[in-house]
Design a protein around this motif. Structure first.
Motif, PDB file in Angstrom:
ATOM      1  N   SER A   1      18.261  62.528  43.483  1.00  0.00           N
ATOM      2  CA  SER A   1      17.893  61.500  42.503  1.00  0.00           C
ATOM      3  C   SER A   1      18.906  60.369  42.486  1.00  0.00           C
ATOM      4  CB  SER A   1      17.776  62.119  41.106  1.00  0.00           C
ATOM      5  OG  SER A   1      16.711  63.038  41.039  1.00  0.00           O
ATOM      6  N   VAL A   2      20.183  60.707  42.572  1.00  0.00           N
ATOM      7  CA  VAL A   2      21.231  59.690  42.514  1.00  0.00           C
ATOM      8  C   VAL A   2      21.103  58.699  43.670  1.00  0.00           C
ATOM      9  CG1 VAL A   2      23.726  59.321  42.761  1.00  0.00           C
ATOM     10  CG2 VAL A   2      22.874  61.063  41.194  1.00  0.00           C
ATOM     11  N   VAL A   3      20.689  59.162  44.855  1.00  0.00           N
ATOM     12  CA  VAL A   3      20.581  58.259  46.007  1.00  0.00           C
ATOM     13  C   VAL A   3      19.141  57.815  46.266  1.00  0.00           C
ATOM     14  CG1 VAL A   3      22.621  59.263  47.086  1.00  0.00           C
ATOM     15  CG2 VAL A   3      20.372  60.163  47.689  1.00  0.00           C
ATOM     16  N   ALA A   4      18.233  58.078  45.334  1.00  0.00           N
ATOM     17  CA  ALA A   4      16.830  57.679  45.514  1.00  0.00           C
ATOM     18  C   ALA A   4      16.701  56.167  45.390  1.00  0.00           C
ATOM     19  CB  ALA A   4      15.951  58.378  44.489  1.00  0.00           C
ATOM     20  N   VAL A   5      16.108  55.535  46.383  1.00  0.00           N
ATOM     21  CA  VAL A   5      16.023  54.075  46.389  1.00  0.00           C
ATOM     22  C   VAL A   5      15.150  53.570  45.241  1.00  0.00           C
ATOM     23  CG1 VAL A   5      16.500  53.858  48.851  1.00  0.00           C
ATOM     24  CG2 VAL A   5      14.133  54.164  48.089  1.00  0.00           C
ATOM     25  N   GLU A   6      14.162  54.371  44.804  1.00  0.00           N
ATOM     26  CA  GLU A   6      13.296  53.952  43.705  1.00  0.00           C
ATOM     27  C   GLU A   6      14.095  53.808  42.408  1.00  0.00           C
ATOM     28  OE1 GLU A   6      11.089  56.570  46.609  1.00  0.00           O
ATOM     29  OE2 GLU A   6      12.934  56.721  45.444  1.00  0.00           O
ATOM     30  N   LEU A   7      14.989  54.742  42.150  1.00  0.00           N
ATOM     31  CA  LEU A   7      15.813  54.687  40.949  1.00  0.00           C
ATOM     32  C   LEU A   7      16.836  53.562  41.041  1.00  0.00           C
ATOM     33  CD1 LEU A   7      16.797  55.787  38.254  1.00  0.00           C
ATOM     34  CD2 LEU A   7      18.086  57.540  39.503  1.00  0.00           C
ATOM     35  N   ILE A   8      17.488  53.440  42.182  1.00  0.00           N
ATOM     36  CA  ILE A   8      18.536  52.433  42.337  1.00  0.00           C
ATOM     37  C   ILE A   8      17.956  51.021  42.247  1.00  0.00           C
ATOM     38  CG2 ILE A   8      20.186  51.466  44.000  1.00  0.00           C
ATOM     39  CD1 ILE A   8      20.751  54.355  44.884  1.00  0.00           C
ATOM     40  N   SER A   9      16.738  50.807  42.745  1.00  0.00           N
ATOM     41  CA  SER A   9      16.138  49.471  42.662  1.00  0.00           C
ATOM     42  C   SER A   9      15.965  49.040  41.208  1.00  0.00           C
ATOM     43  CB  SER A   9      14.790  49.444  43.389  1.00  0.00           C
ATOM     44  OG  SER A   9      13.822  50.254  42.727  1.00  0.00           O
ATOM     45  N   ARG A  10      15.650  49.969  40.325  1.00  0.00           N
ATOM     46  CA  ARG A  10      15.503  49.631  38.912  1.00  0.00           C
ATOM     47  C   ARG A  10      16.852  49.407  38.237  1.00  0.00           C
ATOM     48  NH1 ARG A  10      11.351  51.062  40.965  1.00  0.00           N
ATOM     49  NH2 ARG A  10       9.281  50.839  40.051  1.00  0.00           N
ATOM     50  N   ILE A  11      17.853  50.160  38.652  1.00  0.00           N
ATOM     51  CA  ILE A  11      19.203  49.942  38.136  1.00  0.00           C
ATOM     52  C   ILE A  11      19.661  48.522  38.469  1.00  0.00           C
ATOM     53  CG2 ILE A  11      21.621  50.626  38.377  1.00  0.00           C
ATOM     54  CD1 ILE A  11      19.865  52.633  36.838  1.00  0.00           C
ATOM     55  N   LEU A  12      19.458  48.107  39.719  1.00  0.00           N
ATOM     56  CA  LEU A  12      19.912  46.793  40.166  1.00  0.00           C
ATOM     57  C   LEU A  12      19.094  45.667  39.550  1.00  0.00           C
ATOM     58  CD1 LEU A  12      20.481  47.537  43.975  1.00  0.00           C
ATOM     59  CD2 LEU A  12      22.145  47.640  42.108  1.00  0.00           C
ATOM     60  N   ALA A  13      17.870  45.962  39.097  1.00  0.00           N
ATOM     61  CA  ALA A  13      17.000  44.927  38.533  1.00  0.00           C
ATOM     62  C   ALA A  13      17.260  44.660  37.061  1.00  0.00           C
ATOM     63  CB  ALA A  13      15.530  45.333  38.720  1.00  0.00           C
ATOM     64  N   CYS A  14      18.124  45.457  36.427  1.00  0.00           N
ATOM     65  CA  CYS A  14      18.447  45.241  35.019  1.00  0.00           C
ATOM     66  C   CYS A  14      19.319  43.998  34.853  1.00  0.00           C
ATOM     67  CB  CYS A  14      19.147  46.466  34.444  1.00  0.00           C
ATOM     68  SG  CYS A  14      18.054  47.906  34.266  1.00  0.00           S
ATOM     69  N   ARG A  15      19.345  43.474  33.628  1.00  0.00           N
ATOM     70  CA  ARG A  15      20.018  42.184  33.424  1.00  0.00           C
ATOM     71  C   ARG A  15      21.530  42.288  33.260  1.00  0.00           C
ATOM     72  NH1 ARG A  15      17.380  42.197  27.897  1.00  0.00           N
ATOM     73  NH2 ARG A  15      15.664  41.129  28.938  1.00  0.00           N
ATOM     74  N   SER A  16      22.046  43.505  33.067  1.00  0.00           N
ATOM     75  CA  SER A  16      23.491  43.678  32.928  1.00  0.00           C
ATOM     76  C   SER A  16      23.846  45.127  33.238  1.00  0.00           C
ATOM     77  CB  SER A  16      23.942  43.326  31.508  1.00  0.00           C
ATOM     78  OG  SER A  16      23.545  44.337  30.591  1.00  0.00           O
ATOM     79  N   PRO A  17      25.118  45.411  33.524  1.00  0.00           N
ATOM     80  CA  PRO A  17      25.503  46.802  33.798  1.00  0.00           C
ATOM     81  C   PRO A  17      25.283  47.710  32.599  1.00  0.00           C
ATOM     82  CG  PRO A  17      27.445  45.390  33.659  1.00  0.00           C
ATOM     83  CD  PRO A  17      26.257  44.492  33.696  1.00  0.00           C
ATOM     84  N   GLU A  18      25.490  47.180  31.390  1.00  0.00           N
ATOM     85  CA  GLU A  18      25.280  47.990  30.187  1.00  0.00           C
ATOM     86  C   GLU A  18      23.807  48.320  30.014  1.00  0.00           C
ATOM     87  OE1 GLU A  18      28.986  46.029  30.256  1.00  0.00           O
ATOM     88  OE2 GLU A  18      26.979  45.098  30.244  1.00  0.00           O
ATOM     89  N   VAL A  19      22.941  47.356  30.294  1.00  0.00           N
ATOM     90  CA  VAL A  19      21.503  47.598  30.220  1.00  0.00           C
ATOM     91  C   VAL A  19      21.086  48.622  31.268  1.00  0.00           C
ATOM     92  CG1 VAL A  19      19.222  46.557  30.611  1.00  0.00           C
ATOM     93  CG2 VAL A  19      20.908  45.377  29.194  1.00  0.00           C
ATOM     94  N   ALA A  20      21.659  48.511  32.466  1.00  0.00           N
ATOM     95  CA  ALA A  20      21.334  49.462  33.534  1.00  0.00           C
ATOM     96  C   ALA A  20      21.680  50.881  33.116  1.00  0.00           C
ATOM     97  CB  ALA A  20      22.085  49.086  34.813  1.00  0.00           C
ATOM     98  N   ARG A  21      22.860  51.064  32.544  1.00  0.00           N
ATOM     99  CA  ARG A  21      23.288  52.390  32.104  1.00  0.00           C
ATOM    100  C   ARG A  21      22.361  52.929  31.010  1.00  0.00           C
ATOM    101  NH1 ARG A  21      27.941  51.090  30.087  1.00  0.00           N
ATOM    102  NH2 ARG A  21      29.223  51.495  31.954  1.00  0.00           N
ATOM    103  N   THR A  22      22.054  52.092  30.023  1.00  0.00           N
ATOM    104  CA  THR A  22      21.227  52.534  28.903  1.00  0.00           C
ATOM    105  C   THR A  22      19.790  52.802  29.343  1.00  0.00           C
ATOM    106  OG1 THR A  22      22.587  51.199  27.411  1.00  0.00           O
ATOM    107  CG2 THR A  22      20.478  51.965  26.573  1.00  0.00           C
ATOM    108  N   ALA A  23      19.259  51.947  30.219  1.00  0.00           N
ATOM    109  CA  ALA A  23      17.884  52.133  30.695  1.00  0.00           C
ATOM    110  C   ALA A  23      17.744  53.448  31.448  1.00  0.00           C
ATOM    111  CB  ALA A  23      17.467  50.963  31.592  1.00  0.00           C
ATOM    112  N   ALA A  24      18.740  53.779  32.264  1.00  0.00           N
ATOM    113  CA  ALA A  24      18.693  55.061  32.984  1.00  0.00           C
ATOM    114  C   ALA A  24      18.751  56.232  32.014  1.00  0.00           C
ATOM    115  CB  ALA A  24      19.845  55.140  33.988  1.00  0.00           C
ATOM    116  N   ALA A  25      19.579  56.113  30.972  1.00  0.00           N
ATOM    117  CA  ALA A  25      19.661  57.184  29.981  1.00  0.00           C
ATOM    118  C   ALA A  25      18.340  57.331  29.228  1.00  0.00           C
ATOM    119  CB  ALA A  25      20.800  56.900  28.998  1.00  0.00           C
ATOM    120  N   VAL A  26      17.720  56.205  28.883  1.00  0.00           N
ATOM    121  CA  VAL A  26      16.424  56.246  28.187  1.00  0.00           C
ATOM    122  C   VAL A  26      15.349  56.846  29.090  1.00  0.00           C
ATOM    123  CG1 VAL A  26      14.560  54.800  27.265  1.00  0.00           C
ATOM    124  CG2 VAL A  26      16.940  54.345  26.616  1.00  0.00           C
ATOM    125  N   GLY A  27      15.337  56.422  30.361  1.00  0.00           N
ATOM    126  CA  GLY A  27      14.352  56.955  31.293  1.00  0.00           C
ATOM    127  C   GLY A  27      14.520  58.440  31.522  1.00  0.00           C
TER     128      GLY A  27
END
Length: 464
Positions: free
Chosen positions: A237-263
């Protein structure tokens, strides 16, 4: 044309219209690959949830629990949820701060263009096989509902998915994921409410479950076997390109972290529904010949027509949200990290055209595989495990340390794949993936010791 077919046609048609609408907002490669880096917590979190919540959770996890009890849910959903939460806690913000467009870019920036190409070559096959499995599953649902031949239904399914994936890119994918996430949750909640009402309520239903079926771990479990069972979903899961693409598409690193936790949290919470249905399933539908058909059989037996249409929509949603995400993420790496490196393109229009053609090409490959293969799911698991051990080790060293250079990365990737392949296919080890992780780690450290890392411009954003 029955109500289920009308519902499926209307639902898929809506996804295509969204793709057409969003396509007018796509002007650059970044718009297409990363949705303009505009995702907030809600869109990012729901998209991660919908992407991970595939039909294998709804039917696979319920079937495993039906057969094995709660211990059958260790990998799906518990270990996969853990993988997303590990991404949120440790990797999401660091990856976002790299300023990269695709996962492949990380390997180019941290190591070398050669390492970038090797990583992409190892990552893409698993994604394509997984997309093929989802397309075939979608085709089987459409074929069953409409009375079509499986090949015809698969063709229709592939065409629909490829059209809106090619048109709208990640932004359309995220919007459709949002709709699909709502449909998935609605369908499963409706089903569990009806089932529990039929069973006399949750306490009454659980009273009929044998105590041994409530144990998360087997009584005779071995530590290495346990680690193997959890390592593949977490590392994969950590190296899944589908997950990482959404992390990189977030507007900030804090949003990326929180969005992953919510998901990840939402994924675990909603996945408890098929786990619960799997636990109480034997008392409702005993002696099922195909355990993975538990939830579809419950829906068919207990839901009125309108609710059954919503439930079928949930199954279709679970499949579509996975396959479009897979095609866009892998197609973006193919165009951005391989084809554009071989034949550089200087205009945004050209880059965008290449990205869309790459998504369409991988969609066509997935379609052919879906038509020809009957047991793609096993190939998906093999392809994922084959690549991810070395990729994971290389990512961890590259992201958190300055140890190692290109030679270390290549050694780890080759060793991880080779050890896993030998242990799984030749020697029949019980824990080939753990061996692959160990082999990749040893190879990385040994290569780093033997070949000093070259100087590079790589800096750690966490320390600047």
């Amino acid at each position: 044309m029955n109500a289920v077919v009308v519902g499926i046609v209307g639902y898929v048609g809506l996804q295509i219209l969204i793709g057409v609408w969003v396509s007018r907002r796509i002007a650059t490669e970044t718009d297409y690959i990363l949705a303009g880096r505009s995702l907030g917590v809600m869109l990012g979190g729901v998209s991660i949830f919908a992407t991970w919540f595939g039909a294998e959770v709804i039917m696979g996890a319920a079937g495993a629990v039906y057969t094995e009890g709660l211990s059958g849910a260790q990998a799906e959903p518990f270990a996969y949820a853990a993988g997303i939460l590990v991404m949120a806690a440790l990797f999401a913000a660091r990856l976002w701060r790299r300023g990269i467009q695709t996962f492949g870019d990380f390997f180019r920036a941290r190591y070398s263009p050669g390492v970038e190409k090797l990583a992409v070559v190892l990552l893409i096959p698993g994604s394509v096989f997984w997309a093929a499995a989802q397309i075939r599953g979608f085709g089987q649902i459409v074929g069953s509902a409409a009375g079509l031949e499986v090949a015809t239904a698969i063709t229709i399914a592939a065409l629909c998915v490829v059209i809106y994936s090619v048109l709208g890119g990640l932004l359309a994918d995220v919007y459709t994921d949002f709709i699909q996430g709502i449909v998935i949750v609605t369908g499963l909640v409706l089903l569990v409410v009806v089932v529990l009402a039929q069973a006399g309520g949750l306490p009454t239903a659980l009273e009929k479950v044998e105590p041994a079926r409530l144990a998360l771990f087997e009584q005779d479990w071995a530590l290495l076997a346990f680690l193997e069972r959890w390592a593949i979903p977490i590392c994969g899961s950590v190296v899944a390109v589908e997950l990482i693409s959404r992390i990189l598409a977030c507007r900030s690193p804090e949003v990326a972290r929180t969005a992953a936790a919510v998901g990840g949290g939402g994924y675990l919470l909603i996945a408890l529904i098929p786990v619960t249905l799997g636990l109480i399933g034997p008392s409702l539908l005993p002696d099922l010949a195909e355990a993975e058909q538990l939830i579809p059989e419950l829906a068919k037996a207990l839901l009125p027509t309108l609710l059954y249409v919503i439930f079928v929509g949930a199954l279709v949603s679970a499949i579509l949200s996975t396959v479009d995400s897979t095609l866009i993420a892998s197609g973006s790496m193919l165009s951005h990290n391989l084809l554009a490196r071989i034949n550089p393109i200087n205009t945004e229009a050209g880059k965008l055209r290449l990205a869309r053609l790459s998504v369409a090409a991988l969609g066509a490959v997935a379609y052919i595989l879906a038509l020809r293969a009957t047991r793609i799911s096993e190939l998906v698991e093999m392809a994922s495990a084959f690549a991810s051990a070395g990729i994971f080790v290389t990512l961890v060293f590259g992201l958190f340390t300055r140890i190692g250079g290109p030679a270390s990365a290549v050694a780890a990737m080759i060793a991880g794949a080779s050890v896993w392949l030998t242990g799984e296919m030749v020697l029949g080890w019980e824990t080939p993936y753990i061996a692959g992780l160990a082999g990749a780690t040893i190879a990385y450290v040994a290569a780093a010791a033997l070949s000093p890392s070259p100087k590079s411009a790589w800096t750690d954003p966490e320390k600047t």
